[in-house]
Design a protein around this motif. Structure first.
Motif, short mmCIF file in Angstrom:
data_model
loop_
_atom_site.label_atom_id
_atom_site.label_comp_id
_atom_site.label_asym_id
_atom_site.label_seq_id
_atom_site.Cartn_x
_atom_site.Cartn_y
_atom_site.Cartn_z
N ASN A 79 0.92 -0.96 0.09
CA ASN A 79 0.06 0.08 0.01
C ASN A 79 0.87 1.33 -0.15
O ASN A 79 2.18 1.10 0.28
CB ASN A 79 -0.71 0.09 1.32
CG ASN A 79 -2.31 0.58 0.85
OD1 ASN A 79 -2.92 0.20 -0.16
ND2 ASN A 79 -2.99 0.78 2.05
N PRO A 80 0.45 2.38 -0.20
CA PRO A 80 0.99 3.56 -0.12
C PRO A 80 1.82 3.88 0.98
O PRO A 80 1.52 3.61 2.14
CB PRO A 80 -0.02 4.65 -0.62
CG PRO A 80 -1.09 4.20 -1.22
CD PRO A 80 -1.08 2.68 -0.57
N CYS A 122 -2.24 1.78 -3.73
CA CYS A 122 -3.44 1.51 -3.31
C CYS A 122 -4.22 0.93 -4.69
O CYS A 122 -5.48 0.17 -4.55
CB CYS A 122 -4.28 2.22 -2.68
SG CYS A 122 -4.45 3.94 -3.50
N GLU A 141 -5.93 -3.35 1.40
CA GLU A 141 -6.24 -1.92 1.31
C GLU A 141 -7.85 -2.04 0.90
O GLU A 141 -8.31 -2.65 -0.04
CB GLU A 141 -5.51 -1.32 -0.27
CG GLU A 141 -6.19 -0.04 -0.72
CD GLU A 141 -6.70 0.86 0.24
OE1 GLU A 141 -6.03 1.15 1.37
OE2 GLU A 141 -7.52 1.79 0.13
N SER A 143 -10.10 -0.36 -0.43
CA SER A 143 -10.58 0.18 -1.85
C SER A 143 -10.43 -0.71 -2.89
O SER A 143 -11.01 -1.30 -3.84
CB SER A 143 -10.17 1.62 -2.33
OG SER A 143 -8.59 1.73 -2.25
N TRP A 297 -5.76 17.92 -3.35
CA TRP A 297 -5.09 16.40 -3.69
C TRP A 297 -6.19 15.72 -4.32
O TRP A 297 -7.63 15.65 -4.20
CB TRP A 297 -5.27 15.78 -2.16
CG TRP A 297 -4.76 14.43 -2.08
CD1 TRP A 297 -3.83 14.00 -3.16
CD2 TRP A 297 -5.36 13.51 -1.33
NE1 TRP A 297 -3.82 12.41 -2.79
CE2 TRP A 297 -4.54 12.24 -1.82
CE3 TRP A 297 -6.16 13.46 -0.20
CZ2 TRP A 297 -4.84 10.90 -1.02
CZ3 TRP A 297 -6.22 12.15 0.33
CH2 TRP A 297 -5.65 10.88 0.02
N GLY A 299 -6.32 11.93 -6.48
CA GLY A 299 -5.59 10.38 -6.81
C GLY A 299 -5.94 9.86 -5.38
O GLY A 299 -4.93 9.23 -4.91
N CYS A 300 -7.11 9.64 -4.98
CA CYS A 300 -7.39 8.85 -3.98
C CYS A 300 -8.77 8.08 -4.42
O CYS A 300 -9.74 8.61 -4.65
CB CYS A 300 -7.71 9.55 -2.63
SG CYS A 300 -8.42 8.44 -1.51
N PRO A 301 -8.64 6.66 -4.69
CA PRO A 301 -7.37 6.19 -4.78
C PRO A 301 -6.46 6.29 -5.84
O PRO A 301 -6.80 7.15 -6.62
CB PRO A 301 -8.05 4.59 -5.10
CG PRO A 301 -9.34 4.61 -4.84
CD PRO A 301 -9.75 6.00 -4.77
N HIS A 302 -5.25 6.02 -5.97
CA HIS A 302 -4.04 6.47 -6.82
C HIS A 302 -4.54 6.55 -8.08
O HIS A 302 -5.50 5.58 -8.67
CB HIS A 302 -3.11 5.20 -6.68
CG HIS A 302 -2.19 5.94 -5.74
ND1 HIS A 302 -0.92 4.99 -5.51
CD2 HIS A 302 -1.97 6.83 -4.80
CE1 HIS A 302 0.03 5.54 -4.41
NE2 HIS A 302 -0.83 6.49 -4.16
N CYS A 357 0.34 8.61 -0.02
CA CYS A 357 -1.28 9.05 0.21
C CYS A 357 -1.32 10.09 1.13
O CYS A 357 -0.41 9.91 2.31
CB CYS A 357 -1.66 7.73 0.67
SG CYS A 357 -3.26 8.01 1.71
N ALA A 359 -3.59 10.92 3.13
CA ALA A 359 -4.54 10.59 4.08
C ALA A 359 -3.74 10.08 5.32
O ALA A 359 -4.10 10.26 6.57
CB ALA A 359 -5.65 9.76 3.68
N LYS A 377 -13.34 9.12 -0.21
CA LYS A 377 -12.49 8.37 0.68
C LYS A 377 -11.64 9.51 1.25
O LYS A 377 -11.04 9.37 2.42
CB LYS A 377 -12.09 7.35 0.13
CG LYS A 377 -11.00 6.59 1.12
CD LYS A 377 -10.61 5.34 0.57
CE LYS A 377 -9.44 4.66 1.47
NZ LYS A 377 -8.98 3.49 1.31
FE1 F3S Z 1 -5.13 5.03 -1.44
FE2 F3S Z 1 -4.72 6.65 0.62
FE3 F3S Z 1 -6.89 6.88 -0.70
S1 F3S Z 1 -4.37 4.54 0.35
S2 F3S Z 1 -7.55 4.83 -1.37
S3 F3S Z 1 -4.96 7.31 -1.53
S4 F3S Z 1 -6.80 7.07 1.32
#
Ligand code: F3S
Length: 412
Positions: A79-80, A122, A141, A143, A297, A299-302, A357, A359, A377
């Motif tokens: 994971n990141p 991720c 992870e 997601s 930000w 890119g969540c998930p990447h 990441c 977060a 997320k």
């Molecule tokens: Fe990945 Fe971090 Fe979002 S692990 S899903 S970028 S909270």
């Protein structure tokens, strides 16, 4: 629990303390969840890689395990981490933190993760770790778990950090939960009346469903993915990530997408029904009342290559007032660089960071108290884990916020 002769030998310590410890964890978890046997896994994805989250205690634990000779037995990805392993100084991390984060990754390198050259992400399914339908895997992870179960049709529970490492070392996990047919049936019918269009709209929908579905297996009715031609995996990734964050959804069914829900199958009629009339309220549900933003930000998930392209197109000709960071897997970043997308983003004042990441990074210590993101997320964890103010908004609004420093529509 029925163990094979080989598994019993590992558990007895005949192959050394590292494997014995891993077997003890796998067997203990299986026993807790009622597994009658272990199942071999094709791949593992490990979480708990951020030094900010695991601290010195976690680092010592990993060092000890690696020092005992722990070696992964199946393809395993990470994971990141908290930071870009190459460009951490551009993110504002200090050298002490960077050293510790590197030591965490080094412990996994010593265990043989990704042949000693990990690309923490991720979204392992975007860089080659893409199991097929019916494959048993042990991913951590949330997601990625949801994507693997729901889109790829693979079978994994939501593993914890040590449990995933133990599965990597043994190539086994307990045969319980989503490894078994009976737990993969839909348990909640979700009727979507308003059609989400963008990737962040799917994220907003997922946030609302997760808040109400908890750990159910939703079956979506009326979700018209064909209208978003071609079927967009990024939307499914966003939908699942949000449901896994605000709820604990690890599997959902979309007819025609989820292997267990063929397009021709009749929707289950006797399930409890959740109707979502207005997915857009999902944005407000995860947003603080903030006007001025310190960081955007994405890119969540990447981010996928297509998502990075989308950001680049929106930034063309713009100059940013505040930082805009895109996070992705390193191989995806390299592809984006080759296509000239990084030049466009950096030309506007943005950055694309690999491995990282936000977060699970020390966001406040990096100087950011208010962050805008196009991910439900992301917003959820920025508020609840990183403990900063967050605004969840469509990508176009996030880009505008980066240009002005202010959330569109705010009065300040
Ligand atoms: Fe990945 Fe971090 Fe979002 S692990 S899903 S970028 S909270």
């Amino acid at each position: 629990m029925d163990l094979t002769t080989v598994e019993q030998s590992w558990l007895a310590g005949n192959e050394g303390p590292a494997l014995r410890r891993a077997m003890e964890i796998v067997v203990a978890l299986g026993t807790i969840y009622g597994a009658e046997r272990l199942v071999p896994v094709e791949s593992v994805q490990i979480s708990g890689v951020s030094y900010r989250n695991i601290g010195d205690a976690g680092l010592d634990f990993l060092r000890r395990w690696a020092g005992e000779g722990a070696r992964v037995r199946v393809p395993t990805t990470l994971n990141p981490t908290a930071m870009d392993m190459a460009d951490w100084d551009m993110q504002g991390f200090d050298a002490v933190f960077a050293d510790r984060q590197r030591e965490v990754v080094d412990a996994f390198v010593r265990m043989g993760v990704e042949g000693g050259k990990p690309d923490p992400t991720c979204t392992p399914y975007l860089i080659g770790n893409r199991p097929g339908p019916g494959a048993h895997i042990a991913w951590a992870e949330s997601s990625a778990v949801t994507f693997a179960n729901s889109v790829l049709g693979a079978r994994t529970n939501r593993e914890g950090g040590p449990g995933a490492i133990a599965s990597a070392l043994t190539g086994r996990t307990g045969a319980y939960g989503l490894h078994l047919d009976e737990h993969r049936q839909a348990t909640l019918r979700v009727e979507v009346l308003g059609q989400p269009a963008t990737i962040s709209d799917f994220s907003a929908l997922g946030a609302l469903v997760g808040l109400r579905a908890h750990n159910a297996v939703p079956y979506f009715v009326g979700l018209d993915l064909e209208a978003t031609d071609p079927v967009c995996e990024e939307k499914l990734k966003a939908l699942g990530a949000a449901m896994a964050a605000t709820g604990a959804v690890a599997l959902y069914h979309v007819p025609g997408i989820t292997p267990e829900a063929p397009a021709s199958s009749a929707p289950p009629v006797e399930l409890p029904i959740l109707t979502v009339e207005e997915f857009a309220t999902g944005y407000a549900a995860l947003s603080d009342d903030i006007a001025r933003i310190d960081l955007v930000w994405i890119g969540c998930p990447h981010a996928s290559l297509a998502e990075i392209r989308d950001v680049a197109e929106q930034l063309r000709g713009e100059q940013l007032a505040i930082p805009l960071w895109v996070t992705c897997a390193r191989p995806v970043r390299e592809l984006a660089a080759r296509q000239g997308l990084l030049d466009v983003i950096t030309g506007a004042g943005g950055r694309v960071f690999a491995d990282a990441c936000m977060a699970i990074a020390p966001v406040r210590e990096l100087g950011f108290g208010a962050v805008a993101t196009s991910s439900a997320k992301g917003a959820y964890y920025l508020r609840n884990l990183a403990r900063v103010a967050a605004s969840f908004a469509p990508l176009t609004e996030c880009v505008q916020a980066a240009v002005t420093g202010t959330m569109p529509g705010s009065l300040s």
